[in-house]
Design a protein around this motif. Structure first.
Motif, PDB file in Angstrom:
ATOM      1  N   SER A 534       0.788  -1.193  -0.058  1.00 53.58           N
ATOM      2  CA  SER A 534      -0.191  -0.132   0.003  1.00 53.58           C
ATOM      3  C   SER A 534       1.013   1.378  -0.028  1.00 53.58           C
ATOM      4  O   SER A 534       1.727   1.351   0.632  1.00 53.58           O
ATOM      5  CB  SER A 534      -1.201   0.057   1.331  1.00 53.58           C
ATOM      6  N   ALA A 535       0.490   2.190  -0.883  1.00 53.09           N
ATOM      7  CA  ALA A 535       1.373   3.243  -1.122  1.00 53.09           C
ATOM      8  C   ALA A 535       1.120   4.281   0.113  1.00 53.09           C
ATOM      9  O   ALA A 535      -0.073   4.285   0.773  1.00 53.09           O
ATOM     10  CB  ALA A 535       0.759   4.011  -2.210  1.00 53.09           C
ATOM     11  N   MET A 536       2.267   5.141   0.628  1.00 54.44           N
ATOM     12  CA  MET A 536       2.125   6.012   1.611  1.00 54.44           C
ATOM     13  C   MET A 536       2.728   7.186   1.119  1.00 54.44           C
ATOM     14  O   MET A 536       2.916   7.566   0.267  1.00 54.44           O
ATOM     15  CB  MET A 536       3.125   5.279   2.839  1.00 54.44           C
ATOM     16  N   ASP A 537       2.332   8.291   2.017  1.00 54.93           N
ATOM     17  CA  ASP A 537       2.750   9.671   1.858  1.00 54.93           C
ATOM     18  C   ASP A 537       4.244   9.780   1.887  1.00 54.93           C
ATOM     19  O   ASP A 537       5.069   8.703   2.206  1.00 54.93           O
ATOM     20  CB  ASP A 537       2.552  10.605   2.963  1.00 54.93           C
ATOM     21  N   ARG A 543      11.052   6.916   5.051  1.00 53.09           N
ATOM     22  CA  ARG A 543      11.437   6.155   6.334  1.00 53.09           C
ATOM     23  C   ARG A 543      11.496   4.838   5.880  1.00 53.09           C
ATOM     24  O   ARG A 543      12.386   4.073   6.720  1.00 53.09           O
ATOM     25  CB  ARG A 543      10.438   6.665   7.406  1.00 53.09           C
ATOM     26  N   ARG A 544      10.549   4.344   5.351  1.00 52.06           N
ATOM     27  CA  ARG A 544      10.491   3.033   4.688  1.00 52.06           C
ATOM     28  C   ARG A 544      11.863   2.484   4.006  1.00 52.06           C
ATOM     29  O   ARG A 544      12.626   1.415   4.268  1.00 52.06           O
ATOM     30  CB  ARG A 544       9.499   2.565   3.743  1.00 52.06           C
ATOM     31  N   ARG A 545      12.237   3.411   3.125  1.00 57.95           N
ATOM     32  CA  ARG A 545      13.695   3.142   2.472  1.00 57.95           C
ATOM     33  C   ARG A 545      14.720   3.259   3.589  1.00 57.95           C
ATOM     34  O   ARG A 545      15.788   2.626   3.327  1.00 57.95           O
ATOM     35  CB  ARG A 545      13.638   4.133   1.347  1.00 57.95           C
ATOM     36  N   ASP A 546      14.828   4.026   4.369  1.00 55.07           N
ATOM     37  CA  ASP A 546      15.686   4.039   5.192  1.00 55.07           C
ATOM     38  C   ASP A 546      15.931   2.882   6.160  1.00 55.07           C
ATOM     39  O   ASP A 546      16.992   2.269   6.454  1.00 55.07           O
ATOM     40  CB  ASP A 546      15.556   5.167   6.002  1.00 55.07           C
ATOM     41  N   LEU A 547      14.770   2.185   6.492  1.00 54.95           N
ATOM     42  CA  LEU A 547      14.717   1.124   7.354  1.00 54.95           C
ATOM     43  C   LEU A 547      14.785  -0.209   6.801  1.00 54.95           C
ATOM     44  O   LEU A 547      15.581  -0.952   7.373  1.00 54.95           O
ATOM     45  CB  LEU A 547      13.207   1.092   8.237  1.00 54.95           C
ATOM     46  N   PHE A 548      14.515  -0.222   5.506  1.00 55.54           N
ATOM     47  CA  PHE A 548      14.381  -1.628   4.831  1.00 55.54           C
ATOM     48  C   PHE A 548      15.377  -1.583   3.472  1.00 55.54           C
ATOM     49  O   PHE A 548      15.326  -2.653   2.903  1.00 55.54           O
ATOM     50  CB  PHE A 548      13.130  -2.200   4.499  1.00 55.54           C
ATOM     51  N   ARG A 549      16.348  -0.591   3.089  1.00 51.45           N
ATOM     52  CA  ARG A 549      16.817  -0.682   2.104  1.00 51.45           C
ATOM     53  C   ARG A 549      18.274  -0.176   2.147  1.00 51.45           C
ATOM     54  O   ARG A 549      18.420   0.619   3.358  1.00 51.45           O
ATOM     55  CB  ARG A 549      16.284   0.184   0.790  1.00 51.45           C
ATOM     56  N   THR A 550      19.445  -0.348   1.397  1.00 51.78           N
ATOM     57  CA  THR A 550      20.697   0.198   1.611  1.00 51.78           C
ATOM     58  C   THR A 550      21.284   0.611   0.370  1.00 51.78           C
ATOM     59  O   THR A 550      20.280   0.428  -0.556  1.00 51.78           O
ATOM     60  CB  THR A 550      21.358  -0.890   2.311  1.00 51.78           C
ATOM     61  N   GLN A 551      22.511   0.963   0.324  1.00 49.35           N
ATOM     62  CA  GLN A 551      23.118   1.328  -0.799  1.00 49.35           C
ATOM     63  C   GLN A 551      24.441   0.590  -0.944  1.00 49.35           C
ATOM     64  O   GLN A 551      24.736  -0.047   0.178  1.00 49.35           O
ATOM     65  CB  GLN A 551      23.580   2.808  -0.809  1.00 49.35           C
ATOM     66  N   TYR A 552      24.993   0.515  -2.248  1.00 50.32           N
ATOM     67  CA  TYR A 552      26.177  -0.276  -2.465  1.00 50.32           C
ATOM     68  C   TYR A 552      27.159   0.743  -3.139  1.00 50.32           C
ATOM     69  O   TYR A 552      26.562   1.182  -3.946  1.00 50.32           O
ATOM     70  CB  TYR A 552      25.890  -1.369  -3.304  1.00 50.32           C
ATOM     71  N   ARG A 553      28.387   0.722  -3.014  1.00 48.36           N
ATOM     72  CA  ARG A 553      29.463   1.549  -3.572  1.00 48.36           C
ATOM     73  C   ARG A 553      30.665   0.571  -3.870  1.00 48.36           C
ATOM     74  O   ARG A 553      30.872  -0.160  -3.190  1.00 48.36           O
ATOM     75  CB  ARG A 553      29.794   2.780  -2.379  1.00 48.36           C
ATOM     76  N   ALA A 554      31.176   1.310  -5.119  1.00 46.75           N
ATOM     77  CA  ALA A 554      32.228   0.632  -5.600  1.00 46.75           C
ATOM     78  C   ALA A 554      33.600   0.727  -4.372  1.00 46.75           C
ATOM     79  O   ALA A 554      33.441   1.938  -3.926  1.00 46.75           O
ATOM     80  CB  ALA A 554      32.520   1.172  -7.013  1.00 46.75           C
ATOM     81  N   VAL A 555      34.332  -0.268  -4.623  1.00 47.01           N
ATOM     82  CA  VAL A 555      35.689   0.034  -3.630  1.00 47.01           C
ATOM     83  C   VAL A 555      36.899   0.459  -4.541  1.00 47.01           C
ATOM     84  O   VAL A 555      37.054  -0.101  -5.473  1.00 47.01           O
ATOM     85  CB  VAL A 555      35.906  -1.244  -3.081  1.00 47.01           C
TER      86      VAL A 555
END
Length: 566
Positions: A534-537, A543-555
Motif C-alpha cells: 500500500s502506497a504511503m505519503d 522512512r521505509r527506504r531508510d529502514l528496509f533498504r541500503t546502498q552499495y558503493r564501488a571500492v
C-alpha cells in the motif's frame, strides 16, 4: 583475532605496503647459492608418495624412506579462517579489525560482563538464527541418530541452550525478517518494472556476491537490489520495533545473529547499518553455525538430547511467526517470490517453464501468457562464482559495458537470484562439515595423516573419523537441504490440512508485517494501509527506504600497480 604476519593482500583499497602476496611464502633461512645460469633454480620441490614436500638439489633424487633424513622437509603453508573469510576472497586490513569483533569469544565476553537486569547499564541480549543454520545443525544431529530431527526441534534446543546456559533473554529465527525482506524485494522489483531503476534486478541478500561486485565489477551495482538482507531486517526489527515494545533504546540491546556465512560478519559491519544517533549497529555480532556448535561443545551441551516442550506449535514461543515457509529455494526463495507476485498480478493465467542451463546451480524460469504466448517474466537462479561470472558478463554486454570475455548471447532476464556459494546458502562457508571416515586424500590415495601434519581425534575415539576437509561436499549439502525442508514444505496444488496451516501462518505474518510497517514508518493515512505494498505519503516512504533498504558503493583501489614490489 590476529592475522599471520606473512599474509599480505593484493590490489585492495587499504592495502598496507610494502609487499604483496596472495599466499604465505615458505620462509628461506639460508641465502640461495649463486646460480650458474640466469633464471635457473638451484633447488627443486618434490612430493613423495605420502604427499610430503621436500626441497632437494635440482639434480638430486626424489626422496624416499632412506633420504628423508638428509633432505629438507618443507612445512606446508597454512591459512586458517582467521586469515580467510572462506567465500569472499581477500580481506582488507580495515575489515580484519571489524572481524576481530565478530567472534563467539566476543559474545561470551559480553555475556559474562553484562550487568544484571536491575542495572541501568544492562543490555538486553537477543539472538537470531538463520533457517540454513538450523538445517545444518539438524542434519548434523540426524546423521548420528536413527531418526531425523526437525528444524523446529533444533530451534527449541538452541533456544534452551542460549537462554538457560548462555543467558540470552530472547531467541528468534530469522524467517519473519526474511518474510519482510521478500515483501520489500517484490515492492522494489515492481518499481523497477515501472522504470524507477535498472533491470535485470540482481539479488542483494548474499554479501559474498556484493563484495565481489563492489571490488571487481562496480558496473553491476545499479542492477543490485537495494532491499536489506533478512539479517539486517532482523536488526531493524530487534533494535527499532521490538525495542520500542520493551521500552528499550537501540543501544540498550545487544543483538547476535547466527549465520551460515562468514561474509555476514562483514555485512553487519557496514556503515549503512550503523545508527549514528544511538552509536550502535543493527547487528552487534555475527557468529557462524560452526561457532555456535563450538560454544555448545565448550559448555557441554548435547544438541541431540530433547528439551521440554520442543514439539509445541511454533507460534506459542515467539513474538514472531516461526519457521515461516517460503517455497522455492533454500537460499531465501527470492526468485520464486517474484514469480508468485507476477503470476498473482497478471489478469491472464501464466505458464511457468524451467530450463537447466548447466547444472541445478544455474536454471532459467520463464513465465508466458497462456492465451497469447507472450513472454511476461524471465528469471534465473545462479549459484557459485563460475556461473556468477557468466551472468555478470552477459548482463554487462546487454547494458553496453565491457566486463571481460565470456559466453555470448542475450539473456533478457528480469531478475537473477545470485548466491556466491555453490548449492546456495545451505552450503555456506560457516556451516557444519560432515564427520566422515577418511583414510584417503581427495584423490583416493592412502595418506599418512600424521606425517602430513593433520591432527587426528583422541586415540580413544575412532581415529579414522575426522572432520571432512573439503568445503562444498555435494552429498552433505543435499542432506542439509533435506533437513531445511523438513517442516518448511513447498505447498502442492491441492489444499491439505498442513498447507492450510502454512497459509494461515503466512497470513498472520502478512498482518504482522503490516503492523511493523505502520509502527515504524508512521504513514499519515493509516486506514488506507491494507498490505505491505500500500502506497504511503512521501515522508513515510522515505522512512521505509531508510529502514528496509541500503546502498552499495564501488571500492576504489588506492594501490598503484607500477609501485607494487614483488
Amino acid at each position: 583475532m590476529a592475522f599471520s604476519g606473512a599474509l599480505t593482500l593484493t590490489d585492495l583499497n587499504d592495502f598496507i605496503t610494502p609487499s604483496q602476496a596472495c599466499i604465505k611464502p615458505v620462509e628461506q633461512l639460508n641465502p640461495p647459492e649463486e646460480l650458474k645460469e640466469p633464471g635457473a633454480a638451484s633447488t627443486e620441490i618434490v612430493i613423495d608418495s605420502s604427499g610430503s614436500y621436500y626441497e632437494v638439489s635440482a639434480s638430486g633424487p626424489v626422496p624416499n624412506a632412506s633420504t628423508k633424513t638428509t633432505e629438507k622437509k618443507l612445512q606446508q603453508a597454512q591459512i586458517s579462517l582467521n586469515d580467510c573469510l572462506a567465500c569472499s576472497g581477500c580481506i582488507t586490513s580495515a575489515e580484519s579489525v571489524l572481524i576481530t569483533l565478530q567472534s563467539h569469544t566476543e559474545v561470551l565476553n559480553f555475556l559474562e560482563s553484562n550487568p544484571p537486569p536491575t542495572s541501568l547499564s544492562h543490555k538486553v541480549p537477543v539472538l537470531s538464527i538463520a533457517p540454513q543454520s538450523i538445517a545444518s545443525l539438524a542434519a548434523s544431529v540426524s546423521s548420528g541418530s536413527s531418526s531425523a530431527v526437525s528444524p523446529g526441534q533444533i530451534l527449541r534446543r538452541v533456544q534452551a541452550f542460549c537462554t538457560q546456559i548462555l543467558g540470552f533473554e530472547h531467541v528468534y529465527d530469522t524467517t519473519f525478517a526474511r518474510h519482510i525482506a521478500l515483501l520489500e524485494h517484490t515492492q522494489e522489483f515492481f518499481e523497477r518494472k515501472r522504470g524507477e531503476g535498472k533491470l535485470p534486478m540482481l539479488a542483494s541478500a548474499c554479501p559474498g556476491w556484493i563484495c565481489y561486485a563492489e571490488k571487481a565489477h562496480s558496473e553491476m551495482l545499479p542492477f543490485i537490489a537495494r532491499t536489506k538482507s533478512p539479517q539486517q531486517v532482523m536488526g531493524t526489527l530487534v533494535k527499532s520495533w521490538l525495542g520500542s515494545t520493551w521500552g528499550q533504546q537501540p543501544d540498550q540491546i545487544y543483538h547476535v545473529s547466527v549465520m551460515p556465512c562468514y561474509d555476514k560478519k562483514l555485512e553487519a559491519s557496514r556503515q549503512d547499518f550503523y545508527n549514528d544517533v544511538y552509536a550502535t549497529r543493527d547487528v552487534d555480532c555475527v557468529i557462524t553455525t560452526g561457532e555456535l556448535e563450538l560454544m555448545m561443545r565448550e559448555k557441554g551441551w548435547d544438541l541431540s538430547v530433547p528439551v521440554n516442550d520442543e514439539d509445541a506449535p511454533c507460534h506459542n514461543h515467539s513474538a514472531f511467526p516461526e519457521l515461516l515457509a517460503h517455497p522455492g529455494t533454500s537460499s531465501g526463495s527470492y526468485l520464486h517470490s517474484l514469480i508468485a507476485a507476477v503470476t498473482q498480478a497478471s489478469p491472464d493465467p501464466l505458464d511457468l517453464t524451467v530450463k537447466t542451463v548447466r547444472t541445478s546451480d544455474y536454471e532459467e524460469y520463464i513465465l508466458r501468457n497462456r492465451i497469447t504466448g507472450e513472454l511476461v517474466f524471465k528469471g534465473a537462479k545462479c549459484y557459485g562464482f563460475r556461473n556468477l561470472q557468466n551472468v555478470v558478463r552477459k548482463v554487462g554486454r546487454e547494458a553496453g559495458m565491457q566486463v571481460g570475455r565470456g559466453a555470448a548471447g542475450r539473456m533478457g532476464y528480469d531478475y537473477v537470484e545470485v548466491m556466491a556459494c555453490p548449492g546456495g546458502c545451505v552450503n555456506g562457508g560457516g556451516q557444519l562439515k560432515p564427520a566422515v571416515r577418511k583414510k584417503e586424500d581427495e584423490e583416493g590415495y592412502t595418506r599418512s595423516w600424521e606425517d602430513s601434519g593433520v591432527q587426528l581425534p583422541d586415540p580413544s575415539e575412532d581415529a579414522g573419523t575426522i572432520q571432512g576437509p573439503k568445503w562444498g561436499n555435494k552429498e552433505w549439502t543435499k542432506e542439509v537441504d533435506k533437513a531445511y525442508w523438513h517442516d518448511l514444505p513447498t505447498p502442492p496444488a491441492s489444499p491439505t490440512p498442513e498447507i492450510q496451516a502454512v497459509t494461515s501462518l503466512a497470513e498472520s505474518a502478512d498482518r504482522l508485517a503490516l503492523r511493523v510497517k505502520v509502527d515504524l514508518c508512521h504513514p499519515k493515512n493509516v486506514a488506507g494501509q491494507s498490505d505491505w505494498a500500500s502506497a504511503m505519503d512521501q515522508g513515510a516512504e522515505s522512512r521505509r527506504r531508510d529502514l528496509f533498504r541500503t546502498q552499495y558503493r564501488a571500492v576504489e583501489s588506492e594501490v598503484v600497480g607500477l609501485a607494487v614490489k614483488w
